[in-house]
Design a protein around this motif. Structure first.
Motif, short mmCIF file in Angstrom:
data_model
loop_
_atom_site.label_atom_id
_atom_site.label_comp_id
_atom_site.label_asym_id
_atom_site.label_seq_id
_atom_site.Cartn_x
_atom_site.Cartn_y
_atom_site.Cartn_z
N ARG A 1 -62.67 79.59 -25.83
CA ARG A 1 -61.53 80.19 -25.14
C ARG A 1 -61.96 81.12 -24.01
O ARG A 1 -61.20 81.36 -23.07
N GLY A 2 -63.17 81.63 -24.09
CA GLY A 2 -63.71 82.44 -23.01
C GLY A 2 -62.81 83.60 -22.61
O GLY A 2 -62.44 84.44 -23.45
N ASP A 3 -62.43 83.65 -21.34
CA ASP A 3 -61.62 84.75 -20.83
C ASP A 3 -60.19 84.72 -21.35
O ASP A 3 -59.42 85.67 -21.11
N GLN A 4 -59.82 83.67 -22.07
CA GLN A 4 -58.47 83.59 -22.62
C GLN A 4 -58.32 84.32 -23.96
O GLN A 4 -57.22 84.41 -24.50
N VAL A 5 -59.42 84.83 -24.49
CA VAL A 5 -59.35 85.60 -25.73
C VAL A 5 -58.58 86.88 -25.47
O VAL A 5 -58.93 87.65 -24.58
N PRO A 6 -57.50 87.15 -26.22
CA PRO A 6 -56.69 88.35 -25.97
C PRO A 6 -57.30 89.61 -26.58
O PRO A 6 -56.68 90.28 -27.39
N ALA A 7 -58.52 89.87 -26.19
CA ALA A 7 -59.23 91.04 -26.71
C ALA A 7 -59.90 91.76 -25.54
O ALA A 7 -60.49 91.10 -24.66
N PRO A 8 -59.85 93.07 -25.49
CA PRO A 8 -60.50 93.79 -24.39
C PRO A 8 -62.01 93.61 -24.44
O PRO A 8 -62.59 93.45 -25.51
N VAL A 9 -62.64 93.62 -23.29
CA VAL A 9 -64.10 93.61 -23.21
C VAL A 9 -64.56 95.05 -22.98
O VAL A 9 -64.24 95.65 -21.96
N LEU A 10 -65.26 95.59 -23.97
CA LEU A 10 -65.72 96.98 -23.87
C LEU A 10 -66.92 97.09 -22.94
O LEU A 10 -67.00 98.01 -22.12
N LEU A 11 -67.85 96.15 -23.10
CA LEU A 11 -69.10 96.15 -22.36
C LEU A 11 -69.59 94.72 -22.25
O LEU A 11 -69.07 93.82 -22.93
N TRP A 12 -70.61 94.53 -21.41
CA TRP A 12 -71.23 93.21 -21.26
C TRP A 12 -72.70 93.32 -21.62
O TRP A 12 -73.42 94.15 -21.07
N ALA A 13 -73.16 92.49 -22.56
CA ALA A 13 -74.55 92.50 -23.00
C ALA A 13 -75.39 91.53 -22.18
O ALA A 13 -74.87 90.57 -21.61
N ASP A 14 -76.70 91.79 -22.14
CA ASP A 14 -77.58 90.91 -21.35
C ASP A 14 -78.28 89.85 -22.19
O ASP A 14 -78.96 88.99 -21.64
N ASP A 15 -78.10 89.91 -23.52
CA ASP A 15 -78.82 88.95 -24.37
C ASP A 15 -77.92 88.54 -25.53
O ASP A 15 -77.49 89.40 -26.31
N PRO A 16 -77.63 87.25 -25.69
CA PRO A 16 -76.71 86.82 -26.74
C PRO A 16 -77.25 87.00 -28.15
O PRO A 16 -76.49 87.25 -29.08
N ILE A 17 -78.57 86.88 -28.32
CA ILE A 17 -79.15 87.07 -29.65
C ILE A 17 -79.10 88.55 -30.04
O ILE A 17 -78.78 88.90 -31.18
N ASP A 18 -79.42 89.44 -29.10
CA ASP A 18 -79.30 90.87 -29.39
C ASP A 18 -77.86 91.22 -29.74
O ASP A 18 -77.60 92.02 -30.66
N LEU A 19 -76.90 90.63 -29.02
CA LEU A 19 -75.49 90.88 -29.31
C LEU A 19 -75.13 90.33 -30.69
O LEU A 19 -74.39 90.97 -31.45
N PHE A 20 -75.65 89.16 -31.04
CA PHE A 20 -75.38 88.58 -32.36
C PHE A 20 -75.86 89.54 -33.45
O PHE A 20 -75.14 89.79 -34.42
N PHE A 21 -77.07 90.07 -33.31
CA PHE A 21 -77.58 90.96 -34.34
C PHE A 21 -76.87 92.31 -34.34
O PHE A 21 -76.78 92.97 -35.38
N LEU A 22 -76.34 92.72 -33.19
CA LEU A 22 -75.47 93.90 -33.17
C LEU A 22 -74.26 93.64 -34.05
O LEU A 22 -73.83 94.52 -34.81
N GLN A 23 -73.69 92.45 -33.97
CA GLN A 23 -72.55 92.11 -34.82
C GLN A 23 -72.94 92.06 -36.30
O GLN A 23 -72.17 92.49 -37.16
N VAL A 24 -74.11 91.55 -36.58
CA VAL A 24 -74.57 91.50 -37.97
C VAL A 24 -74.72 92.91 -38.54
O VAL A 24 -74.32 93.19 -39.67
N GLN A 25 -75.27 93.83 -37.73
CA GLN A 25 -75.46 95.21 -38.19
C GLN A 25 -74.14 95.96 -38.27
O GLN A 25 -73.98 96.87 -39.08
N GLY A 26 -73.20 95.63 -37.40
CA GLY A 26 -71.89 96.24 -37.45
C GLY A 26 -71.72 97.49 -36.60
O GLY A 26 -70.60 97.98 -36.43
#
Length: 341
Positions: free
Chosen positions: A139-164
């Motif tokens: 859905r990309g930009d169609q997701v009805p959720a605000p973007v707080l920040l933009w990360a430079d690495d998808p794996i780092d972002l994934f592990f941020l989500q895992v850690q919470g």
């Protein structure tokens, strides 16, 4: 309790006082918390041990009648790189909670299902499951959720989500703290286990560092890897502070003294004595902890996630931790744990 005499319970004292800021509002905890307050902030090992033995009873947690051992993993507060604005480098969104996601508290209708909830979205006159990770990406930009920040690495972002929770370093050097806001309601699936099942990594290689190395060597399969976990975490921006991240109890976590538990079996805020081993070793790690957090992958009576703190070293320890252990929940005398016989 195995190993109780090997730990210094005064090292968990500040975490206990933090828990008591919430627990003291409950009548069954008030006496124990008031007594802790009279001992000040640094009671010393002997007085702290006497306090716990005088005011609490230990209850050994069990998975079944015969099973008293369970899985102990680790987590930490990571630092990733990000930006307030999107560009070619910073292209991966860190989303806030979506406006169209419903949360249904099952305990409001069925008390026996307390702590369980459903997330969904309304389509016509039906409530459907909320979007999976793969569907959100599509859905990309169609997701009805605000973007707080933009990360430079998808794996780092994934592990941020895992850690919470974690910190995001901006290009100018400032850092922004983000914490768990919500989750899409889909169960967490380990991408490390998927890589092992695919024959891409051995079990010993499926640590956080091993997964990052595999992702770096296989960028064309990155989306396939991430989509094996349908769970997706949404964040909120937190005020800057020097303490640990805020856990599910609503208080800052304490490095090496906070754990995430399943609140169906362990009351949030309670002291828990954990008998396990250090990551990748047989060296005993017997320590008084405070149950101050939860996690979507933390399910079962004998199940804990050990908070190692902030930064790279904490991340290395957390990423390698997959030990067996026993747990005793310490409850004020006269109080029985959920499901006790």
């Amino acid at each position: 309790m195995k190993g109780w005499s090997e730990d210094d319970p005064s090292a968990a004292w500040s975490a206990l006082l933090t828990s008591c800021t919430k627990l003291s509002r409950q009548p069954q905890w008030k006496s124990a918390c008031d007594a802790a307050g009279t001992l000040g902030t640094q009671p010393g090992s002997t007085r702290a041990r006497h306090y716990f033995e005088q005011h609490f009873s230990p209850w050994l947690l069990r998975n079944t009648e015969t099973s008293t051992e369970g899985l102990v993993t680790g987590y930490y507060e990571p630092l990733i790189r990000g930006s307030r604005s999107r560009n070619q480098r910073y292209a991966w969104p860190i989303h806030g909670a979506p406006a169209d996601m419903l949360t249904i508290e099952l305990g409001d209708v069925y008390p026996e299902l307390k702590h369980l909830r459903l997330r969904g979205r309304v389509v016509g006159n039906k409530v459907l499951p909320y979007w999976t990770r793969e569907q959100l990406a599509e859905r990309g930009d169609q997701v009805p959720a605000p973007v707080l920040l933009w990360a430079d690495d998808p794996i780092d972002l994934f592990f941020l989500q895992v850690q919470g929770s974690g910190r995001v370093q901006l290009p100018d050097g400032r850092t922004v703290r983000v914490g768990y806001a919500d989750q899409n309601g889909h169960p967490y699936q380990s991408i490390g286990r998927w890589l092992v099942a695919q024959g891409e990594l051995t079990l010993d290689q499926a640590s956080m560092d091993g997964i990052k190395r595999w992702a770096s060597a296989n960028p064309q399969r990155l989306r396939e890897l991430l989509n094996t976990n349908p769970s997706y975490v949404f964040f909120r921006e937190l005020p800057a502070s020097n303490g640990g991240p805020i856990g599910a109890l609503g208080v800052p976590l304490t490095e090496g003294r906070s754990i995430a538990v399943d609140p169906r079996y362990v009351p949030l805020g309670a002291p828990v004595f954990l008998a396990t081993t250090y990551p990748l070793s047989n060296r005993a790690l017997n320590r008084l902890m405070l149950a101050q957090d939860t996690g979507s992958a933390i399910k079962g009576a004998v199940r804990a996630d050990f908070f190692w703190g902030f930064g790279e070293q904490a991340g290395r320890e957390a990423g390698r931790m997959r030990q067996q252990g026993q747990m005793w929940v310490l409850l004020p005398k006269g109080i029985r744990p959920p499901g006790a016989r």
